[in-house]
Design a protein around this motif. Sequence first.
Motif, short mmCIF file in Angstrom:
data_model
loop_
_atom_site.label_atom_id
_atom_site.label_comp_id
_atom_site.label_asym_id
_atom_site.label_seq_id
_atom_site.Cartn_x
_atom_site.Cartn_y
_atom_site.Cartn_z
N GLN A 122 0.83 -1.21 0.00
CA GLN A 122 0.00 0.00 0.00
C GLN A 122 0.86 1.26 0.00
OE1 GLN A 122 -3.31 0.21 -0.48
NE2 GLN A 122 -3.23 -2.00 -0.78
N ALA A 123 1.96 1.25 0.74
CA ALA A 123 2.85 2.42 0.79
C ALA A 123 3.51 2.69 -0.56
CB ALA A 123 3.91 2.23 1.88
N GLY A 124 3.66 1.66 -1.38
CA GLY A 124 4.30 1.81 -2.67
C GLY A 124 3.36 2.18 -3.80
N MET A 125 2.07 2.29 -3.52
CA MET A 125 1.09 2.65 -4.55
C MET A 125 1.25 4.13 -4.91
SD MET A 125 -0.71 -0.16 -5.00
CE MET A 125 -2.33 0.22 -5.59
N PRO A 126 0.92 4.49 -6.16
CA PRO A 126 1.04 5.90 -6.57
C PRO A 126 0.25 6.86 -5.68
CG PRO A 126 0.62 4.50 -8.46
CD PRO A 126 0.48 3.63 -7.24
N ASP A 127 -0.94 6.48 -5.27
CA ASP A 127 -1.74 7.33 -4.39
C ASP A 127 -1.87 6.65 -3.02
OD1 ASP A 127 -3.27 5.28 -5.37
OD2 ASP A 127 -5.06 6.50 -5.75
N ALA A 128 -0.72 6.39 -2.43
CA ALA A 128 -0.62 5.61 -1.19
C ALA A 128 -1.48 6.18 -0.07
CB ALA A 128 0.84 5.55 -0.73
N ILE A 129 -2.11 5.27 0.68
CA ILE A 129 -2.91 5.70 1.83
C ILE A 129 -2.05 5.80 3.09
CG2 ILE A 129 -5.08 4.81 0.93
CD1 ILE A 129 -4.72 2.38 2.78
#
Length: 142
Positions: A28-35
């Motif tokens: 999740q931290a590595g997603m473009p729009d990380a939460i």
Amino acid sequence: MNASNAESAALTGVSETALMTLNGRAHQAGMPDAIIDDPKAIELRDAFTKTYGVDYSKFGRRGQEMALRSLAVDGCTIEYLRRHPKATIVALAEGFQTSFWRLDRAVPNAQFRWVSVDLPPVIELREKLLPASERITNLGQS
């Protein structure tokens, strides 16, 4: 995991679930729009892959629940630490949480101390793969 490596092979059963939660947060931290902003989780996940050959695919889906749980706990802890900046936080069964570093960034003039308690194999790997701090005490015990 690479069975030829005794350290990573020691993570079985309950201890191995710590890798599943780490992977969920790091994904999740590595997603473009990380939460969640958790670069330490990404570094730690990648270190397990590089050093111990951990194959995270066996854990299945990487939903938001791990990151959302961490965010909820972080929010409560940040609120507490702002009122009690010299508190000691005891993280029971911490696994491969990277809360200390997220909170250290989030709390102005952070002075809190951190006690990480988990099974010995998990603590040994935390000490090898995560940066030390004079404010962190690791306890390897049940």
